[in-house]
Design an enzyme around this catalytic site. Structure first.
Site, PDB file in Angstrom:
ATOM      1  N   GLU A 264       0.863  -1.193   0.000  1.00  0.00           N
ATOM      2  CA  GLU A 264       0.000   0.000   0.000  1.00  0.00           C
ATOM      3  C   GLU A 264       0.892   1.233   0.000  1.00  0.00           C
ATOM      4  OE1 GLU A 264      -3.388   0.948  -0.222  1.00  0.00           O
ATOM      5  OE2 GLU A 264      -2.299   2.843  -0.264  1.00  0.00           O
TER       6      GLU A 264
ATOM      7  N   GLY B  41      -6.885   0.516   3.751  1.00  0.00           N
ATOM      8  CA  GLY B  41      -8.332   0.730   3.555  1.00  0.00           C
ATOM      9  C   GLY B  41      -8.697   1.439   2.270  1.00  0.00           C
TER      10      GLY B  41
ATOM     11  N   LYS C 224     -20.016   8.779   5.052  1.00  0.00           N
ATOM     12  CA  LYS C 224     -21.163   8.370   5.873  1.00  0.00           C
ATOM     13  C   LYS C 224     -21.087   8.996   7.265  1.00  0.00           C
ATOM     14  CE  LYS C 224     -21.919   7.115   2.593  1.00  0.00           C
ATOM     15  NZ  LYS C 224     -21.316   6.874   1.271  1.00  0.00           N
TER      16      LYS C 224
ATOM     17  N   SER D  89      -9.165   3.666  -7.843  1.00  0.00           N
ATOM     18  CA  SER D  89      -9.517   4.757  -8.770  1.00  0.00           C
ATOM     19  C   SER D  89      -9.232   6.105  -8.138  1.00  0.00           C
ATOM     20  CB  SER D  89     -11.005   4.666  -9.107  1.00  0.00           C
ATOM     21  OG  SER D  89     -11.766   4.835  -7.920  1.00  0.00           O
TER      22      SER D  89
ATOM     23  N   GLY E 217     -22.148  17.548 -11.225  1.00  0.00           N
ATOM     24  CA  GLY E 217     -22.425  16.112 -11.301  1.00  0.00           C
ATOM     25  C   GLY E 217     -23.519  15.694 -10.330  1.00  0.00           C
TER      26      GLY E 217
ATOM     27  N   LEU F 283     -24.251  14.043  -4.850  1.00  0.00           N
ATOM     28  CA  LEU F 283     -25.490  14.253  -4.092  1.00  0.00           C
ATOM     29  C   LEU F 283     -25.289  13.987  -2.604  1.00  0.00           C
ATOM     30  CD1 LEU F 283     -28.087  12.720  -6.565  1.00  0.00           C
ATOM     31  CD2 LEU F 283     -27.603  15.132  -6.147  1.00  0.00           C
TER      32      LEU F 283
ATOM     33  N   GLU G 140     -25.900  19.476 -13.695  1.00  0.00           N
ATOM     34  CA  GLU G 140     -25.816  18.135 -14.289  1.00  0.00           C
ATOM     35  C   GLU G 140     -26.078  18.225 -15.792  1.00  0.00           C
ATOM     36  OE1 GLU G 140     -25.205  14.700 -13.366  1.00  0.00           O
ATOM     37  OE2 GLU G 140     -25.537  14.588 -15.524  1.00  0.00           O
TER      38      GLU G 140
ATOM     39  N   ASP H  93     -12.286  -1.210  -8.459  1.00  0.00           N
ATOM     40  CA  ASP H  93     -12.499  -0.025  -9.307  1.00  0.00           C
ATOM     41  C   ASP H  93     -11.601   0.004 -10.530  1.00  0.00           C
ATOM     42  OD1 ASP H  93     -14.344   0.845  -7.469  1.00  0.00           O
ATOM     43  OD2 ASP H  93     -13.382   2.781  -7.073  1.00  0.00           O
TER      44      ASP H  93
ATOM     45  N   HIS I   9     -44.230  -5.730  12.326  1.00  0.00           N
ATOM     46  CA  HIS I   9     -44.961  -4.464  12.300  1.00  0.00           C
ATOM     47  C   HIS I   9     -44.679  -3.707  13.586  1.00  0.00           C
ATOM     48  CE1 HIS I   9     -48.119  -1.533  11.659  1.00  0.00           C
ATOM     49  NE2 HIS I   9     -48.500  -1.743  12.899  1.00  0.00           N
TER      50      HIS I   9
HETATM   51  C1  LIG Z   1     -16.702  10.125  -1.474  1.00  0.00           C
HETATM   52  C2  LIG Z   1     -16.892   8.685  -1.848  1.00  0.00           C
HETATM   53  C3  LIG Z   1     -17.904   7.959  -1.245  1.00  0.00           C
HETATM   54  C4  LIG Z   1     -18.093   6.618  -1.561  1.00  0.00           C
HETATM   55  N1  LIG Z   1     -19.101   5.947  -0.948  1.00  0.00           N
HETATM   56  C5  LIG Z   1     -19.293   4.643  -1.243  1.00  0.00           C
HETATM   57  C6  LIG Z   1     -20.308   3.913  -0.574  1.00  0.00           C
HETATM   58  O1  LIG Z   1     -21.029   4.434   0.277  1.00  0.00           O
HETATM   59  N2  LIG Z   1     -20.458   2.599  -0.895  1.00  0.00           N
HETATM   60  C7  LIG Z   1     -19.676   1.991  -1.840  1.00  0.00           C
HETATM   61  O2  LIG Z   1     -19.870   0.803  -2.097  1.00  0.00           O
HETATM   62  N3  LIG Z   1     -18.700   2.660  -2.479  1.00  0.00           N
HETATM   63  C8  LIG Z   1     -18.490   3.966  -2.198  1.00  0.00           C
HETATM   64  N4  LIG Z   1     -17.464   4.643  -2.824  1.00  0.00           N
HETATM   65  C9  LIG Z   1     -16.643   3.915  -3.805  1.00  0.00           C
HETATM   66  C10 LIG Z   1     -15.595   3.038  -3.095  1.00  0.00           C
HETATM   67  O3  LIG Z   1     -14.793   3.841  -2.274  1.00  0.00           O
HETATM   68  C11 LIG Z   1     -14.757   2.306  -4.128  1.00  0.00           C
HETATM   69  O4  LIG Z   1     -15.593   1.594  -5.006  1.00  0.00           O
HETATM   70  C12 LIG Z   1     -13.811   1.321  -3.445  1.00  0.00           C
HETATM   71  O5  LIG Z   1     -12.958   1.972  -2.546  1.00  0.00           O
HETATM   72  C13 LIG Z   1     -12.990   0.564  -4.496  1.00  0.00           C
HETATM   73  O6  LIG Z   1     -12.142  -0.322  -3.842  1.00  0.00           O
HETATM   74  P1  LIG Z   1     -10.756  -0.808  -4.489  1.00  0.00           P
HETATM   75  O7  LIG Z   1     -10.204  -1.790  -3.507  1.00  0.00           O
HETATM   76  O8  LIG Z   1     -10.982  -1.237  -5.873  1.00  0.00           O
HETATM   77  O9  LIG Z   1      -9.833   0.480  -4.566  1.00  0.00           O
HETATM   78  P2  LIG Z   1      -9.457   1.650  -3.568  1.00  0.00           P
HETATM   79  O10 LIG Z   1     -10.332   1.683  -2.394  1.00  0.00           O
HETATM   80  O11 LIG Z   1      -9.367   2.872  -4.399  1.00  0.00           O
HETATM   81  O12 LIG Z   1      -8.008   1.238  -3.037  1.00  0.00           O
HETATM   82  C14 LIG Z   1      -6.914   1.184  -3.861  1.00  0.00           C
HETATM   83  C15 LIG Z   1      -5.656   1.311  -3.028  1.00  0.00           C
HETATM   84  O13 LIG Z   1      -4.548   0.970  -3.825  1.00  0.00           O
HETATM   85  C16 LIG Z   1      -3.464   1.819  -3.498  1.00  0.00           C
HETATM   86  N5  LIG Z   1      -2.532   1.814  -4.632  1.00  0.00           N
HETATM   87  C17 LIG Z   1      -2.783   2.190  -5.913  1.00  0.00           C
HETATM   88  N6  LIG Z   1      -1.704   1.966  -6.689  1.00  0.00           N
HETATM   89  C18 LIG Z   1      -0.758   1.442  -5.886  1.00  0.00           C
HETATM   90  C19 LIG Z   1       0.564   0.994  -6.112  1.00  0.00           C
HETATM   91  N7  LIG Z   1       1.121   1.013  -7.315  1.00  0.00           N
HETATM   92  N8  LIG Z   1       1.257   0.522  -5.046  1.00  0.00           N
HETATM   93  C20 LIG Z   1       0.701   0.470  -3.816  1.00  0.00           C
HETATM   94  N9  LIG Z   1      -0.554   0.865  -3.551  1.00  0.00           N
HETATM   95  C21 LIG Z   1      -1.274   1.347  -4.580  1.00  0.00           C
HETATM   96  C22 LIG Z   1      -4.128   3.149  -3.256  1.00  0.00           C
HETATM   97  O14 LIG Z   1      -3.297   3.976  -2.486  1.00  0.00           O
HETATM   98  C23 LIG Z   1      -5.392   2.715  -2.529  1.00  0.00           C
HETATM   99  O15 LIG Z   1      -5.191   2.699  -1.125  1.00  0.00           O
HETATM  100  C24 LIG Z   1     -17.243   5.978  -2.509  1.00  0.00           C
HETATM  101  C25 LIG Z   1     -16.195   6.699  -3.098  1.00  0.00           C
HETATM  102  C26 LIG Z   1     -16.017   8.026  -2.771  1.00  0.00           C
HETATM  103  C27 LIG Z   1     -14.886   8.784  -3.404  1.00  0.00           C
END
Ligand SMILES: Cc1cc2nc3c(=O)[nH]c(=O)nc-3n(C[C@H](O)[C@H](O)[C@H](O)COP(=O)(O)OP(=O)(O)OC[C@H]3O[C@@H](n4cnc5c(N)ncnc54)[C@H](O)[C@@H]3O)c2cc1C
Length: 467
Positions: free
Chosen positions: A32, A38, A50, A144, A179, A185, A202, A313, A445
């Site tokens: 990481e 996380g 949240k 992402s 957006g 939202l 939007e 993502d 209920h």
């Molecule tokens: C404001 C906001 C609110 C959201 N609310 C929700 C919600 O309520 N419910 C929901 O389901 N989703 C929500 N999402 C979307 C959710 O956060 C993502 O879908 C989710 O985090 C994707 O998980 P992931 O494991 O694919 O990637 P990420 O959580 O993006 O984690 C990727 C990790 O990889 C690390 N990384 C990247 N490249 C490298 C590298 N080369 N070497 C080492 N580490 C690296 C990054 O630092 C990061 O920590 C929200 C997103 C945002 C921005």
């Protein structure tokens, strides 16, 4: 060090996948690049948003609904630094939890940027120093980042992304959200509840455009009514400038006229782009898709390079934490020789506004486009005893079922606790339940879940009881 599996990224995809690998007896490491585990979800996404949504909802209720409940408050005020500090504490508790889980499962963790040397060798770089580790299998879970508009530079001060919007330590007077999707939202709601005048710009004709059309229509109506949010639909943003503490956003409206909006902050929430920077994909011959920069994978989430998987993502599909988690588990079990399965049609989508919006399965628009014969049953929360008791009477539940077989094809809801209620619909659909199955199952209920039962009854020969 030689591992069975190395996971790059510790978001919900990466950390869940790593834990499942360890449970299955695979020697696992996670890389990481940030100090805390996380990923987006725990640090700057799901969890902090949240936390602020809950805090701001308490304030909004204290200001607007407590009086009707017979509770009078004096000197109600927002303490923004405390609200942000509580949010930070919630984040810290969650990220520390991952550290504990890694230790418990004997997962090694490395801080630094993980980059492919070859398909089995990963270089970890931190502060100019590097080390390499090797693995039989590599899982890319790099997530992402917010999508930027090329003509609208983000200064992270006044023109900001969701990340900065989680750390504003004042209540702005005016805010523009570019957006009308989920993230815009939710964050717009946080500030509108605290008293900010929020304008959503939007391009599309409706907000939360990928969900069932009825949901966006109702959400827009309620956010306007209860929070005074303004919506400028069919507007194409053309640019933004800052002057001191003010932002001016320019756009072309649906009639083709140039219009402008002034505010203290502008959140750019136009989507997220797969993050692959620094991975060294070129060293193993992986090319990302031109649109969205996603890593192509096959039906088993394996990239073009055998033994290298990608999840969450950074690949196709919904950008949701629970989708990433399920893919993490899927890949771990594939690597361990099992035959897991993910039903992509049954990944629920949720918007944590108030009322909450939640959806699973096909929308009415999709069923119409596919020429599927379906029946629909709806139940409004204004007819629910539980919703009347809590003064949460906006919204409805809609059940879509196959016209011939009665199998549930989609459930769409907007209302109190919809985020939690959608789970019943997902379970029902996983077991291919009919609308009548839900209609005949006893629901406690008074609960909000009775609205789902009533909607199912409405879809089953129109026999809802309370409408
Ligand atoms: C404001 C906001 C609110 C959201 N609310 C929700 C919600 O309520 N419910 C929901 O389901 N989703 C929500 N999402 C979307 C959710 O956060 C993502 O879908 C989710 O985090 C994707 O998980 P992931 O494991 O694919 O990637 P990420 O959580 O993006 O984690 C990727 C990790 O990889 C690390 N990384 C990247 N490249 C490298 C590298 N080369 N070497 C080492 N580490 C690296 C990054 O630092 C990061 O920590 C929200 C997103 C945002 C921005």
């Amino acid at each position: 060090m030689q591992y069975d599996v190395v996971v790059i990224g510790s978001g919900p995809g990466g950390y869940v996948g790593a834990i499942r690998c360890a449970q299955l007896g695979l020697k696992t490491a996670v890389i990481e690049k940030y100090k805390t585990f996380g990923g987006t979800c725990l640090n700057v996404g799901c969890i902090p948003s949240k936390a602020l949504l809950d805090s701001s909802e308490h304030f909004h209720n204290a200001a607007h609904t407590f009086k009707t409940h017979g509770i009078n408050l004096k000197d109600l005020a927002v303490d923004m630094p405390q609200m942000i500090a509580r949010k930070d504490d919630v984040v810290a508790q969650n990220t520390a939890g991952i550290q504990y889980l890694f230790k418990k499962n004997k997962i090694d963790s490395f801080e630094g940027v993980g980059s492919f040397v070859d398909k089995n060798t990963i270089k970890i770089t931190k502060d100019g120093k590097s080390e390499t580790i090797t693995a039989k299998h590599v899982v890319i879970a790099s997530g992402s980042k917010p999508t930027a508009l090329p003509f609208l530079p983000i200064d992270k001060k006044r023109i900001i992304t969701s990340t900065e919007a989680l750390n504003i330590t004042e209540v702005p007077k005016q805010m523009i959200v570019i957006g009308g999707g989920v993230i815009g939202l939710e964050l717009g709601s946080v500030y509108a509840r605290l008293g900010t005048k929020v304008s959503v710009i939007e391009f599309m004709p409706s907000i939360i455009g990928t969900m069932d059309a009825g949901l966006g229509k109702e959400l827009q109506r309620v956010l306007k009514k209860s929070l005074g949010m303004e919506f400028f639909m069919g507007h194409k943003v053309t640019g933004a400038t800052t002057k001191g503490k003010k932002v001016t956003v320019t756009a072309t409206n649906a009639k083709g006229e140039e219009v402008s909006f002034d505010a203290d902050y502008c959140i750019v929430a136009v989507g997220r782009t797969a993050y692959t920077e620094g991975l060294g994909l070129e060293n193993i011959g992986i090319k990302t898709e031109e649109r969205g920069n996603k890593i192509p994978v096959n039906e088993h989430l394996e990239t073009a390079v055998p033994g290298v998987y990608a999840i969450g993502d950074v690949i196709k599909g919904a950008m949701l934490a629970h989708k990433a988690e399920d893919e993490g588990i899927y890949v771990a079990e594939r690597i361990a020789g099992q035959k897991p399965h993910i039903n992509y049609n049954l990944i629920p989508g949720v918007v944590y506004t108030w009322p909450e919006v939640a959806s699973v399965g096909y929308t009415e628009e999709q069923l119409k486009a596919q020429g599927v014969q379906y029946k629909a049953g709806s139940f409004p929360f204004k007819a629910s005893g539980r919703a009347k008791a809590s003064m949460d009477t906006d919204g409805f539940v809609k059940v879509l079922a196959d016209a011939k077989t009665d199998e549930i094809l989609g459930v769409h809801m907007i209302g109190p606790r919809a985020a939690d209620m959608i789970a019943e619909a997902v379970v029902a659909m996983e077991f291919r339940a009919s609308a009548e199955d839900i209609a005949r199952i006893c629901h406690a209920h008074p609960t909000y879940t009775e609205a789902l039962k009533e909607a199912a009854m409405a879809a089953t020969e129109n026999r809802a009881i309370h409408i």
